[in-house]
Design a protein around this motif. Structure first.
Motif, PDB file in Angstrom:
ATOM      1  N   ALA A 143      39.008-110.788 -56.526  1.00 35.21           N
ATOM      2  CA  ALA A 143      39.872-110.017 -55.622  1.00 35.21           C
ATOM      3  C   ALA A 143      39.150-109.677 -54.323  1.00 35.21           C
ATOM      4  O   ALA A 143      39.754-109.699 -53.244  1.00 35.21           O
ATOM      5  N   GLY A 144      37.848-109.356 -54.424  1.00 33.91           N
ATOM      6  CA  GLY A 144      37.087-109.070 -53.198  1.00 33.91           C
ATOM      7  C   GLY A 144      37.011-110.293 -52.303  1.00 33.91           C
ATOM      8  O   GLY A 144      37.193-110.194 -51.077  1.00 33.91           O
ATOM      9  N   GLY A 145      36.745-111.449 -52.901  1.00 34.14           N
ATOM     10  CA  GLY A 145      36.716-112.671 -52.102  1.00 34.14           C
ATOM     11  C   GLY A 145      38.071-113.026 -51.530  1.00 34.14           C
ATOM     12  O   GLY A 145      38.170-113.479 -50.386  1.00 34.14           O
ATOM     13  N   ALA A 146      39.130-112.827 -52.310  1.00 35.87           N
ATOM     14  CA  ALA A 146      40.477-113.109 -51.815  1.00 35.87           C
ATOM     15  C   ALA A 146      40.824-112.213 -50.630  1.00 35.87           C
ATOM     16  O   ALA A 146      41.447-112.662 -49.655  1.00 35.87           O
ATOM     17  N   THR A 147      40.421-110.948 -50.693  1.00 38.83           N
ATOM     18  CA  THR A 147      40.682-110.032 -49.583  1.00 38.83           C
ATOM     19  C   THR A 147      39.926-110.458 -48.332  1.00 38.83           C
ATOM     20  O   THR A 147      40.472-110.454 -47.218  1.00 38.83           O
ATOM     21  N   ALA A 148      38.654-110.835 -48.504  1.00 39.21           N
ATOM     22  CA  ALA A 148      37.857-111.271 -47.356  1.00 39.21           C
ATOM     23  C   ALA A 148      38.426-112.537 -46.733  1.00 39.21           C
ATOM     24  O   ALA A 148      38.549-112.649 -45.495  1.00 39.21           O
ATOM     25  N   LEU A 149      38.791-113.513 -47.567  1.00 37.98           N
ATOM     26  CA  LEU A 149      39.346-114.757 -47.042  1.00 37.98           C
ATOM     27  C   LEU A 149      40.696-114.527 -46.366  1.00 37.98           C
ATOM     28  O   LEU A 149      40.995-115.124 -45.322  1.00 37.98           O
TER      29      LEU A 149
END
Length: 289
Positions: free
Chosen positions: A90-96
Motif C-alpha cells: 500500500a505504501g508503494g502504491a501510494t507513492a507510485l
C-alpha cells in the motif's frame, strides 16, 4: 437566491435527514457492537447466548491472550505478514500513484490520451478478472507462495492513480510551480517542497484506500499462497474458522471473533489519526481573502 437563516435552521433540523443518519449510524455500529460483545464470551457461552448482549464471565482479556498465543502465536505472525504487505504494497502504491498522478496532471507528453484511456479502463476492470492471468504469470516467474506474489500486484492502484491525477490538476496552481522554477528550484525540489504539501490530503486519501484494500485482501493471497506462515490475517482467520469443519478439528469461534476484533483496530486507529489531514484538505481554499 439568498438562503435565510430560518431556512438553514429548518434544513439542519430535517426529521428525514435525522432519521436517515440514525439508520446509517445503527447500520455501522451494530456489527462492531456484536463483534465486541461476542469477543467477551467463551466458546461455550458464545453458542448459547444472545449475540448482542453479554453472557457469563467477561473473558475479553483471556480471549485476547489465547488468540495471541494459540498454535505457537501464529496470529502474531499473520499480523506481521499483513503489516508487511500493507507497508510495502500500500505504501508503494501510494507513492507510485502520487508520482504518476502529478506527472500526468502537470506535464504534457506524447501518448497522454492513451494513458488516460488505459487508466480509466483499468479502473473499470475488477481485480478478480485479473486473478488467473496474474497467477499464471507469477507461476512462470516462480514467485507464487512468496510475499512478492501479494506485494507486487498491490503496488498497482489504477483508482489511486486516477484520484491523484484529478486532485493534482486542481490542487497545484501552475503559477506556483513557475514561481518555484524562476527562483531556481529544480523539478525534484519543486515537487517535494512545493507540491507534496498541497497534495497531502489526496495522498492521505489514496493511502487509506490502498491500505484498507491491502489489509482486507483475501482472494489474491488465497490463490497465491499455500504456506500458512505467509498468510495474512484474512486467510489465517478463515483457516481457524474452517477448523471446526475438519475431522478432529477443535472449534475456536471465540478466537476467530476476538481475532477479527483485533484485526479491525489498526484500521480504526489509522482513520482516526489521519482524519485531521482529510479535514484540512476539505477546508483548504474555503476562505476567500
Amino acid at each position: 437566491m439568498t438562503t435565510t437563516p430560518a431556512r438553514r435552521d429548518r434544513a439542519r433540523r430535517s426529521p428525514l435527514l435525522t432519521a436517515l443518519t440514525a439508520l446509517m449510524l445503527i447500520y455501522s455500529l451494530v456489527p462492531l457492537v456484536w463483534l465486541f460483545v461476542n469477543s467477551t464470551k467463551t466458546q461455550a457461552s458464545l453458542l448459547d447466548s444472545f449475540g448482542l448482549w453479554f453472557s457469563g464471565d467477561f473473558s475479553l482479556l483471556t480471549n485476547i491472550r489465547d488468540t495471541l498465543t494459540y498454535d505457537d502465536g501464529v496470529f502474531v505472525r499473520w499480523l506481521g505478514n499483513t503489516l508487511l504487505y500493507v507497508v510495502i504494497g500500500a505504501g508503494g502504491a501510494t507513492a507510485l500513484a502520487t508520482l504518476g498522478g502529478y506527472a500526468l496532471a502537470k506535464f504534457d507528453f506524447p501518448g497522454k490520451r492513451g494513458v488516460f484511456a488505459t487508466v480509466i479502463g483499468a479502473v473499470a476492470v475488477p481485480g478478480t478478472a485479473l486473478a488467473v492471468p496474474t497467477f499464471l504469470m507469477f507461476a512462470k516467474l516462480g514467485l507464487t507462495n512468496t510475499p512478492w506474489a501479494v506485494i507486487i500486484p498491490s503496488l498497482i492502484s489504477p483508482f489511486g492513480l486516477y484520484l491523484m491525477w484529478t486532485y493534482a490538476a486542481q490542487a497545484i496552481p501552475g503559477e506556483l510551480m513557475e514561481a518555484a522554477r524562476v527562483d531556481g528550484a529544480g523539478e525534484l525540489r519543486t515537487f517535494l517542497r512545493v507540491c507534496v504539501p498541497l497534495l497531502a490530503p489526496g495522498i492521505v486519501t489514496v493511502a487509506l484506500f490502498t491500505m484498507v484494500a491491502t489489509w482486507n485482501n483475501y482472494f489474491l493471497p488465497l490463490i497465491m499462497l499455500k504456506d500458512p506462515d505467509w498468510y495474512p490475517l484474512t486467510l489465517g482467520l478463515n483457516a481457524w474458522n474452517d477448523q471446526a469443519a475438519t475431522a478432529g478439528g477443535e472449534p475456536i469461534f471465540h478466537l476467530v471473533i476476538t481475532g477479527s476484533l483485533l484485526t479491525i483496530l489498526p484500521l480504526l486507529a489509522a482513520f482516526l489519526f489521519l482524519q485531521r489531514y482529510w479535514q484540512s484538505g476539505l477546508t483548504a481554499g474555503g476562505v476567500k481573502d
